[in-house]
Write a protein that holds these residues in place. Sequence first.
Motif: not given
Length: 386
Positions: A1-2, A183-186, A218-220
Amino acid sequence: MIETLAYHLCLVGFAGFGYKLVEARRGQPVRTMWLLAGFGICIATGIVVLTPAMAALAGQGPVAEWVLSLAGDELKLGAIGFAVAFTQSVWRGEGARLAPHALFTGAAMVLLAVCFTLSEPRRVGDDTVFSGAGLPFALADKLVFLAYSLISLGLLIAVFARSAWHAEPGPLRTGLWLLVVGVGAAFAWTFWDIDDVRRLAATARIGAREDLPSSVLAATTIGFVAAGATLSAWSPAVSSMIGRVRAYRAYRRIEPLWTALRAAVPGIALDPGRELTGGAEFALYRRVIEIRDGHLALRPHFDPDLPARAETAARRAGVPETEVAPTVEAMTLAAAIEAGREGRRFEPGQGGPGPLADADADVTTEAAWLVRVSRAWQRVVSGKQG
């Protein structure tokens, strides 16, 4: 799913960045737009390259395994480099000095490729293993990637957060905060590689595929960065939809007050039964006007001494300070309707009610006030019935 979500968000990222490039080609320098497009292409391609489906498509073999793994890391570095260059180009214009960070990026990418090659990775099942001689180079590869990525992403977060903090409320500020989250998620996605370093140092092997937390981050990253960069494309439609929903909610919330005034002054309702045919915003506008007309029609029946008594009674009953004014308005309206039903009038010289809302208020502001009055009206009516 992800993985499926990552694929879809990659498509959104490609489409969004492509649209942004076309939309802004006349308003921004060509160089700036190509930097933005380069960022979107690199980060989206980097995610695709590292997915299990791509590994299955490439099949078994050391060349494909080496190429995919190295390409994924190099594309991540390229995306970060483009992002930093784009930010500098936007904030400093044509005078932005892009060469220093470009050289830093190029050196990091070359060093990463050299360390990766000397580490001589070998695929065993779902793991990549290293020999004793190649382990130091494998660790150097990971540390180079982490050092470059965390420094650059930290710089981006600081720039975007500072800009968002000082920006005026509106689409620009919202887009900047979306970019901060992306960018925080990255940053978190990159920082997650520390676990790989720890495992690599202890066992001389790491997982060859992205794990679940890494895929989520990555998806975020793709989702928020694409949303922030393309906000100007979709925010008007979303704002319009939110405006219609808010108008409809306000329309329904002032209905008790409007119903009571319509019963007292039937002539205020224009073309009843077709309130929503022109849309929620127009229906709300009509309902506000009709309530105002009903208020004006009841002017001869307002007791000029009642507001002071109603305010005293409201405070004595423990009504919160913020609700005293709408409560007084509701009580005086209820008394005026009752006086109109009984035929009682007050002399014009004795005063009259103030305006239902500020004369300069727009429909949205007046509707918000009437929502508060309508809530108070329901409390007043239920108290009388009790």
